[in-house]
Scaffold this motif. Structure first.
Motif, mmCIF file in Angstrom:
data_model
loop_
_atom_site.group_PDB
_atom_site.id
_atom_site.type_symbol
_atom_site.label_atom_id
_atom_site.label_comp_id
_atom_site.label_asym_id
_atom_site.label_seq_id
_atom_site.Cartn_x
_atom_site.Cartn_y
_atom_site.Cartn_z
ATOM 1 N N LEU A 170 0.822 -1.202 0.000
ATOM 2 C CA LEU A 170 0.000 0.000 0.000
ATOM 3 C C LEU A 170 0.859 1.257 0.000
ATOM 4 N N LEU A 171 1.913 1.191 0.775
ATOM 5 C CA LEU A 171 2.810 2.345 0.843
ATOM 6 C C LEU A 171 3.380 2.640 -0.535
ATOM 7 N N VAL A 172 3.836 1.602 -1.196
ATOM 8 C CA VAL A 172 4.401 1.789 -2.531
ATOM 9 C C VAL A 172 3.343 2.371 -3.460
ATOM 10 N N ALA A 173 2.137 1.816 -3.371
ATOM 11 C CA ALA A 173 1.076 2.272 -4.266
ATOM 12 C C ALA A 173 0.779 3.754 -4.044
ATOM 13 N N VAL A 174 0.681 4.159 -2.808
ATOM 14 C CA VAL A 174 0.318 5.550 -2.535
ATOM 15 C C VAL A 174 1.458 6.496 -2.876
ATOM 16 N N LEU A 175 2.654 6.074 -2.624
ATOM 17 C CA LEU A 175 3.784 6.907 -3.021
ATOM 18 C C LEU A 175 3.767 7.120 -4.522
ATOM 19 N N GLY A 176 3.357 6.058 -5.226
ATOM 20 C CA GLY A 176 3.237 6.177 -6.679
ATOM 21 C C GLY A 176 2.217 7.231 -7.054
ATOM 22 N N VAL A 177 1.083 7.224 -6.399
ATOM 23 C CA VAL A 177 0.048 8.216 -6.665
ATOM 24 C C VAL A 177 0.589 9.620 -6.425
ATOM 25 N N ALA A 178 1.274 9.749 -5.323
ATOM 26 C CA ALA A 178 1.783 11.079 -4.982
ATOM 27 C C ALA A 178 2.765 11.569 -6.030
ATOM 28 N N ALA A 179 3.589 10.656 -6.498
ATOM 29 C CA ALA A 179 4.612 11.061 -7.446
ATOM 30 C C ALA A 179 3.989 11.493 -8.766
ATOM 31 N N GLY A 217 3.163 10.607 6.009
ATOM 32 C CA GLY A 217 1.893 11.065 5.471
ATOM 33 C C GLY A 217 1.304 10.032 4.530
ATOM 34 N N ALA A 218 2.160 9.435 3.738
ATOM 35 C CA ALA A 218 1.685 8.468 2.762
ATOM 36 C C ALA A 218 1.113 7.236 3.447
ATOM 37 N N VAL A 219 1.718 6.818 4.528
ATOM 38 C CA VAL A 219 1.208 5.651 5.232
ATOM 39 C C VAL A 219 -0.195 5.933 5.763
ATOM 40 N N ASP A 220 -0.399 7.113 6.304
ATOM 41 C CA ASP A 220 -1.730 7.476 6.773
ATOM 42 C C ASP A 220 -2.747 7.346 5.647
ATOM 43 N N SER A 221 -2.405 7.876 4.505
ATOM 44 C CA SER A 221 -3.318 7.825 3.377
ATOM 45 C C SER A 221 -3.586 6.394 2.957
ATOM 46 N N ALA A 222 -2.559 5.571 2.999
ATOM 47 C CA ALA A 222 -2.702 4.198 2.553
ATOM 48 C C ALA A 222 -3.714 3.458 3.420
ATOM 49 N N LEU A 230 -6.258 4.546 4.709
ATOM 50 C CA LEU A 230 -7.599 5.096 4.593
ATOM 51 C C LEU A 230 -8.136 5.074 3.169
ATOM 52 N N GLY A 231 -7.399 4.433 2.302
ATOM 53 C CA GLY A 231 -7.890 4.336 0.938
ATOM 54 C C GLY A 231 -7.253 5.348 0.025
ATOM 55 N N GLY A 232 -7.279 5.092 -1.264
ATOM 56 C CA GLY A 232 -6.629 5.943 -2.242
ATOM 57 C C GLY A 232 -7.542 7.035 -2.740
ATOM 58 N N ALA A 233 -7.116 7.668 -3.838
ATOM 59 C CA ALA A 233 -7.849 8.816 -4.360
ATOM 60 C C ALA A 233 -9.249 8.443 -4.846
ATOM 61 N N GLY A 234 -9.450 7.147 -5.099
ATOM 62 C CA GLY A 234 -10.771 6.732 -5.540
ATOM 63 C C GLY A 234 -11.790 6.678 -4.408
ATOM 64 N N ASP A 235 -11.293 6.658 -3.189
ATOM 65 C CA ASP A 235 -12.176 6.610 -2.024
ATOM 66 C C ASP A 235 -12.575 8.026 -1.647
ATOM 67 N N PRO A 236 -13.851 8.385 -1.786
ATOM 68 C CA PRO A 236 -14.259 9.783 -1.569
ATOM 69 C C PRO A 236 -14.125 10.241 -0.124
ATOM 70 N N THR A 237 -13.762 9.342 0.774
ATOM 71 C CA THR A 237 -13.527 9.788 2.144
ATOM 72 C C THR A 237 -12.042 9.907 2.444
ATOM 73 N N SER A 238 -11.190 9.749 1.432
ATOM 74 C CA SER A 238 -9.747 9.723 1.682
ATOM 75 C C SER A 238 -9.132 11.116 1.555
ATOM 76 N N PRO A 239 -8.043 11.348 2.271
ATOM 77 C CA PRO A 239 -7.310 12.607 2.096
ATOM 78 C C PRO A 239 -6.879 12.827 0.659
ATOM 79 N N ALA A 240 -6.522 11.742 -0.027
ATOM 80 C CA ALA A 240 -6.100 11.894 -1.420
ATOM 81 C C ALA A 240 -7.249 12.456 -2.273
ATOM 82 N N TYR A 241 -8.455 11.998 -1.989
ATOM 83 C CA TYR A 241 -9.625 12.508 -2.702
ATOM 84 C C TYR A 241 -9.841 13.989 -2.393
#
Lengths: 445, 189
Positions: B9-18, B54-59, B61-72
């Motif tokens: 998950l960490l890798v995935a979210v870091l990817g999103v951030a990048a 920060g990325a671990v927290d986001s991971a 709680l779900g990615g950008a597709g989750d409308p309750t996530s910080p990424a969203y």
């Protein structure tokens, strides 16, 4: 070497050497530079390698004279005649000066020195200054003693004495500068506090780069440093003890931000800005009692306060008129009077240690300037111009200003520069890397 | 969740951030900014370490597709508004973004909020700190007016210390004159 040892009073008191006839006062002699008049032609001087009086002193002799020569040359007021041009050879500190030989190469001042290391490992440095034109010593010989580690400070003491006798002004070479050492790209800059000799030597880092730090300021006797750090996640003022590097947070009030601190001349009070609910005003804090007093109460931005050297007034910037301008108010608060009147925006006023001038940053037509004005705002004079100059700090003699100059663009980086109050002798101060926010110490004891 | 899953998950979210245009990872702002609540829960300092927390927290709680996530919140709702030169008043565009933020924040009540005020480099350091404080406060007051509890919010000014864009012209300055609403999942997540 620890900073504590650097700043410890390692140097013995000045000892006048016997056997030198008392000279006329420097102000009355022919060898004289009037700094305020804007020197056009630097005064030629010679400083032969100091004489090592024993074997242990040999490694310091040449270095001492080189530091003295560099200090004087860097003022822009003096020009060194290189040793390759010297006719006379100084082989003994007490040998008669060959004035004719020094006149022949147009030297006007001569500095001679000798150095020894005694049995307990203390370094002793003697020097004399000669007025070649009038053919006599200028002032008495002086002797400094200290640890071998503080050899550069002794070179600075010699430089201060020579500068002071020739110019009639106080010296500023035996001083330190606290500043912010920067690294990393512009959008992820890392910053840490550092301190160095005024000429860029002996750099020591005071904090790590985990938190943004900005705008350090020395206490009036150089034993403490005020600065702003994001260590808590929010900008807050900290007070650091220079000897131990221990630090404590000042003026903690949840939900506020504090910044732009400076000491009062007696070192007992800190004047600073605090932002509460988006509004920034000026406060004072008693360092010992912790008592805070609010000095301004307006919805405008009031920041960058600086005490007058007599402690009775505070100059600061405010945008109450619609743009940043400079104001002076009593140190206890009260009705401020505006002193800046020209076109543009005025910021970061700093009262000269002599009390006669206020240095400031000015923004006008997309350029930044460092300038000075009299304390009533008259006789404004801009000393520099660039993409971004800001944050002046005064040398303790009130004749030289150091500031931050930052270049533009993605690769833009800050550096430290100095300039005379005449606007002459703009110089970059050598630092290991990008540097900003310099603050000059007082003359060290 | 075992260690292996967390790492993925960490890798995935870091990817999103990048890949995103958002700043809070690359610029080291947000929860990497050195423990905003002073408890050290978010790590210390800037750069990869802080961003990683920060990325671990986001991971979790779900990615950008989750409308309750910080990424969203950051990417879809919009976490920042921009200001005119030397101004802290909110433009109509800024009010629209902030209304969306308020709507999201009043729905997703578990997040703590830090509003960062920033300035461009055309100003002195101290003044820009004060100007950033004004901007952050403008946003805070607007969010309060839209029903977000003041107890969840704090403001911080970075002045000109943390630009997003690094060029020295108006194209960059206009993006650096900003207030960013940074959310974190409080103390217990």
């Amino acid at each position: 070497m620890t900073l504590h040892r650097m700043l410890a009073p390692a140097l013995a008191a000045l000892v006048a050497l016997a056997g030198i006839s008392a000279p006329a006062l420097a102000q009355q002699g022919p060898l004289r530079i009037e700094i305020t008049e804007g020197v056009i032609e630097p005064l030629p001087f010679a400083v032969p390698a100091f004489i090592p009086e024993n074997a242990a002193a040999a490694q310091y002799a040449e270095q001492l004279s080189r530091v003295v020569a560099a200090n004087l040359t860097n003022t822009g007021l003096f020009r060194e005649i290189p040793s390759s041009a010297h006719i006379a050879r100084v082989t003994s500190f007490d040998a008669p000066v060959q004035y004719a030989d020094w006149r022949a190469i147009n030297a006007q001042a001569l500095i001679t020195g000798a150095v020894s290391v005694d049995g307990s490992g203390r370094l002793n440095v003697k020097f004399r200054l000669f007025d070649i034109v009038s053919g006599q010593p200028l002032g008495e010989g002086l002797q400094f003693a200290g640890s071998t580690q503080s050899w550069r400070r002794m070179a600075h003491k010699v430089s201060d004495a020579a500068y002071s006798r020739i110019t009639g002004e106080g010296g500023y070479f035996d001083t330190r500068v606290v500043f912010v050492a920067e690294s990393g790209p512009k959008n992820e800059r890392r910053k840490r506090l550092a301190v160095m000799d005024q000429d860029g030597a002996n750099v020591q880092y005071l904090t790590d780069s985990n938190s943004i730090v900005i705008a350090p300021r020395f206490s009036p006797n150089g034993d403490r440093i005020l600065y702003t750090s994001y260590e808590s996640g929010f900008p807050r003022i900290y007070l650091m003890d220079v000897a131990t590097l221990s630090r404590r947070q000042l003026a903690e009030q949840p939900g506020t931000m504090t910044f732009a601190p400076r000491f009062s001349p007696d070192g007992q009070t800190v004047v600073f800005s605090m932002a509460t609910g988006g509004n920034t005003d000026i406060y004072t804090l008693n360092v010992n009692s912790g008592q805070t007093t609010r000095l301004t109460s307006t919805p405008s931005i009031e920041t960058a306060p600086s005490f007058s050297p007599d402690g009775r007034q505070i100059v600061f910037e405010s945008d109450r008129s619609g743009t940043q301008q400079l104001y002076v108010m009593p140190a206890s608060g009260g009705e401020p009077r505006r002193i800046s009147g020209g076109a543009g925006r005025y910021a970061t006023p700093v009262w000269s240690p002599r009390g006669d001038l206020i240095a400031f940053t000015k923004q006008h037509q997309g350029r930044f300037h460092i300038g000075v004005m009299r304390t009533d705002g008259s006789e404004e004079r801009l000393l520099t111009a660039s993409f971004l100059d800001e944050g002046p700090t005064w040398a303790p003699n009130g004749r030289v200003i150091m500031f931050t100059r930052e270049t533009s663009g993605a690769g833009g980086q800050p550096a430290l520069y100095s300039v005379d109050i005449s606007g002459r002798n703009l110089r970059r101060i050598p630092t290991e890397g990008p540097s900003s926010d310099p603050a000059w110490s007082p003359l060290l004891p | 969740m075992n260690y292996f899953t967390k790492s993925l998950l960490l890798v995935a979210v870091l990817g999103v951030a990048a890949c995103s245009n958002a700043s809070r990872f690359g610029a080291g702002s947000g929860t990497g900014a050195g423990g905003p609540y002073g408890d050290g829960a978010y790590g210390n300092g800037y750069g990869p370490g802080g961003a990683g927390y920060g990325a671990v927290d986001s991971a979790g709680l779900g990615g950008a597709g989750d409308p309750t996530s910080p990424a969203y919140f950051q990417q879809t709702v919009g976490d920042r508004v921009f200001f005119a030169v030397d101004q802290s008043t909110l433009s109509p565009e800024a009010r629209t973004v902030l209304s969306q933020q308020a709507n999201w924040l009043t729905t997703n009540r578990d997040y703590q909020i830090i509003i960062e005020g920033h300035a461009d480099e055309q100003g002195t350091r101290e003044y820009n700190l004060a100007l950033g404080a004004r901007r952050a406060s403008s946003v805070q007051e607007y969010l309060i007016s839209q029903g977000v509890s003041p107890n969840r919010m704090r403001t911080v000014s970075y002045g000109k210390e943390r630009p997003i864009e690094v060029c020295s012209n108006e194209a960059c300055y206009s993006r650096n004159r900003r207030a960013v609403t940074v959310i974190s999942s409080g103390f217990g997540s």
